[in-house]
Design an enzyme around this catalytic site. Sequence first.
Site, PDB file in Angstrom:
ATOM      1  N   LYS A  48       0.834  -1.216   0.000  1.00  0.00           N
ATOM      2  CA  LYS A  48       0.000   0.000   0.000  1.00  0.00           C
ATOM      3  C   LYS A  48       0.864   1.260   0.000  1.00  0.00           C
ATOM      4  O   LYS A  48       0.608   2.191  -0.746  1.00  0.00           O
ATOM      5  CB  LYS A  48      -0.874   0.072   1.270  1.00  0.00           C
ATOM      6  CG  LYS A  48      -1.905  -0.987   1.414  1.00  0.00           C
ATOM      7  CD  LYS A  48      -2.793  -0.717   2.632  1.00  0.00           C
ATOM      8  CE  LYS A  48      -2.065  -0.631   3.951  1.00  0.00           C
ATOM      9  NZ  LYS A  48      -1.471  -1.863   4.445  1.00  0.00           N
ATOM     10  N   ARG A  60      -8.786   1.066   9.698  1.00  0.00           N
ATOM     11  CA  ARG A  60      -8.361  -0.323   9.892  1.00  0.00           C
ATOM     12  C   ARG A  60      -9.372  -1.119  10.697  1.00  0.00           C
ATOM     13  O   ARG A  60      -9.162  -2.318  10.924  1.00  0.00           O
ATOM     14  CB  ARG A  60      -7.036  -0.324  10.642  1.00  0.00           C
ATOM     15  CG  ARG A  60      -5.821  -0.637   9.775  1.00  0.00           C
ATOM     16  CD  ARG A  60      -4.647  -0.547  10.661  1.00  0.00           C
ATOM     17  NE  ARG A  60      -3.468  -1.221  10.304  1.00  0.00           N
ATOM     18  CZ  ARG A  60      -2.397  -0.636   9.763  1.00  0.00           C
ATOM     19  NH1 ARG A  60      -2.454   0.613   9.375  1.00  0.00           N
ATOM     20  NH2 ARG A  60      -1.295  -1.314   9.612  1.00  0.00           N
ATOM     21  N   ARG A 104      12.000  -5.814   3.757  1.00  0.00           N
ATOM     22  CA  ARG A 104      11.553  -4.427   3.765  1.00  0.00           C
ATOM     23  C   ARG A 104      12.474  -3.543   4.618  1.00  0.00           C
ATOM     24  O   ARG A 104      12.911  -3.958   5.694  1.00  0.00           O
ATOM     25  CB  ARG A 104      10.129  -4.377   4.328  1.00  0.00           C
ATOM     26  CG  ARG A 104       9.515  -3.004   4.223  1.00  0.00           C
ATOM     27  CD  ARG A 104       8.048  -3.114   4.137  1.00  0.00           C
ATOM     28  NE  ARG A 104       7.429  -3.115   5.451  1.00  0.00           N
ATOM     29  CZ  ARG A 104       6.151  -2.828   5.637  1.00  0.00           C
ATOM     30  NH1 ARG A 104       5.376  -2.549   4.616  1.00  0.00           N
ATOM     31  NH2 ARG A 104       5.651  -2.853   6.840  1.00  0.00           N
ATOM     32  N   ARG A 154      12.126  -2.279  10.278  1.00  0.00           N
ATOM     33  CA  ARG A 154      11.158  -1.890  11.312  1.00  0.00           C
ATOM     34  C   ARG A 154      11.043  -2.997  12.350  1.00  0.00           C
ATOM     35  O   ARG A 154      10.990  -4.166  11.989  1.00  0.00           O
ATOM     36  CB  ARG A 154       9.796  -1.668  10.657  1.00  0.00           C
ATOM     37  CG  ARG A 154       9.520  -0.228  10.360  1.00  0.00           C
ATOM     38  CD  ARG A 154       8.334  -0.093   9.456  1.00  0.00           C
ATOM     39  NE  ARG A 154       7.111  -0.677   9.994  1.00  0.00           N
ATOM     40  CZ  ARG A 154       5.941  -0.570   9.394  1.00  0.00           C
ATOM     41  NH1 ARG A 154       5.828   0.082   8.263  1.00  0.00           N
ATOM     42  NH2 ARG A 154       4.861  -1.106   9.935  1.00  0.00           N
ATOM     43  N   ARG A 202       0.429  -9.401  13.075  1.00  0.00           N
ATOM     44  CA  ARG A 202      -0.193  -8.293  12.339  1.00  0.00           C
ATOM     45  C   ARG A 202      -1.131  -8.824  11.247  1.00  0.00           C
ATOM     46  O   ARG A 202      -2.165  -8.225  10.975  1.00  0.00           O
ATOM     47  CB  ARG A 202       0.882  -7.385  11.737  1.00  0.00           C
ATOM     48  CG  ARG A 202       1.650  -6.630  12.812  1.00  0.00           C
ATOM     49  CD  ARG A 202       2.882  -5.945  12.261  1.00  0.00           C
ATOM     50  NE  ARG A 202       2.567  -4.858  11.370  1.00  0.00           N
ATOM     51  CZ  ARG A 202       3.408  -4.371  10.455  1.00  0.00           C
ATOM     52  NH1 ARG A 202       4.593  -4.902  10.306  1.00  0.00           N
ATOM     53  NH2 ARG A 202       3.057  -3.360   9.712  1.00  0.00           N
TER      54      ARG A 202
HETATM   55  P1  AMP Z   1       1.546   0.554   9.228  1.00  0.00           P
HETATM   56  O1  AMP Z   1       2.812   1.264   8.922  1.00  0.00           O
HETATM   57  O2  AMP Z   1       0.377   1.138   8.497  1.00  0.00           O
HETATM   58  O3  AMP Z   1       1.654  -0.934   9.055  1.00  0.00           O
HETATM   59  O4  AMP Z   1       1.240   0.813  10.783  1.00  0.00           O
HETATM   60  C1  AMP Z   1       2.135   0.389  11.784  1.00  0.00           C
HETATM   61  C2  AMP Z   1       1.405   0.218  13.103  1.00  0.00           C
HETATM   62  O5  AMP Z   1       0.804   1.456  13.500  1.00  0.00           O
HETATM   63  C3  AMP Z   1       0.259  -0.770  13.070  1.00  0.00           C
HETATM   64  O6  AMP Z   1       0.689  -2.110  13.245  1.00  0.00           O
HETATM   65  C4  AMP Z   1      -0.589  -0.285  14.246  1.00  0.00           C
HETATM   66  O7  AMP Z   1      -0.022  -0.656  15.480  1.00  0.00           O
HETATM   67  C5  AMP Z   1      -0.462   1.227  14.116  1.00  0.00           C
HETATM   68  N1  AMP Z   1      -1.516   1.781  13.249  1.00  0.00           N
HETATM   69  C6  AMP Z   1      -1.359   2.395  12.036  1.00  0.00           C
HETATM   70  N2  AMP Z   1      -2.537   2.775  11.519  1.00  0.00           N
HETATM   71  C7  AMP Z   1      -3.478   2.382  12.414  1.00  0.00           C
HETATM   72  C8  AMP Z   1      -4.905   2.467  12.447  1.00  0.00           C
HETATM   73  N3  AMP Z   1      -5.610   3.029  11.458  1.00  0.00           N
HETATM   74  N4  AMP Z   1      -5.535   1.965  13.540  1.00  0.00           N
HETATM   75  C9  AMP Z   1      -4.859   1.401  14.559  1.00  0.00           C
HETATM   76  N5  AMP Z   1      -3.522   1.270  14.584  1.00  0.00           N
HETATM   77  C10 AMP Z   1      -2.828   1.758  13.526  1.00  0.00           C
END
Ligand code: AMP
Length: 210
Positions: free
Chosen positions: A13, A88, A123, A156, A167
């Site tokens: 994404k 989400r 990544r 990360r 996740r």
């Molecule tokens: P991402 O980089 O989008 O994978 O986000 C990394 C982490 O941030 C996720 O695993 C969640 O812990 C938190 N996070 C990001 N976006 C959201 C969201 N919309 N709702 C809840 N937690 C989020």
Amino acid sequence: MKLILLGAPGAGKGTQAELICERLNIPTISTGNMIREAMKNGTEMGQKAKSFVDAGNLVPDEVVIGIIKERLAEKDCVNGFILDGFPRTIPQAEALDNMGIDIDTVLSIEVADEKIVKRMSGRRVCEKCGASYHLEYKKPNVEGVCNACGGALVCRKDDAPETVLDRLNVYHEQTEPLKGYYAKTGKLKTVEGQEELSDTTALVFQTLGI
Ligand code: AMP
């Protein structure tokens, strides 16, 4: 265009968001990047979020909804935006509806779990600006260095294989139901993530008609 990108963590994404953003000149809003930035800066929100993020869990809805509400009120969002990683959960999608925001399209990028686990190990992200790279699929010009800002590329913490599986479970349980939510509105479109990044991008652009 007001666009939501859906997909499992690691489905690509973020990368597609960057490319759509370049083409349409609208901002990408990544709640993940905003949360990581807050964690790095040690803000109150960042401290609250840290234990959830590190464990591969979602940050509580009210925290993320608050961040998004503020961000979408900024001037650069008037001509549209790309939401990467929000909503989400169903309550987050409902909150977006309640903000009176009329989304044009919800694009889901589909990639099988096995492929994701393999991909995530390669990544890398820039620790300074958050840009994402991949050791195989999206190499930086200079190994270990961000093309955009010269920052160091790091793995990360939540991309560790055992956290990735958590996740993915969270994604299937809490985020995937959004496909049904948006299918009902007729806004859902789907693209199969391809081996080659450029092939996925071609499909994404074609599906969006851009
Ligand atoms: P991402 O980089 O989008 O994978 O986000 C990394 C982490 O941030 C996720 O695993 C969640 O812990 C938190 N996070 C990001 N976006 C959201 C969201 N919309 N709702 C809840 N937690 C989020």
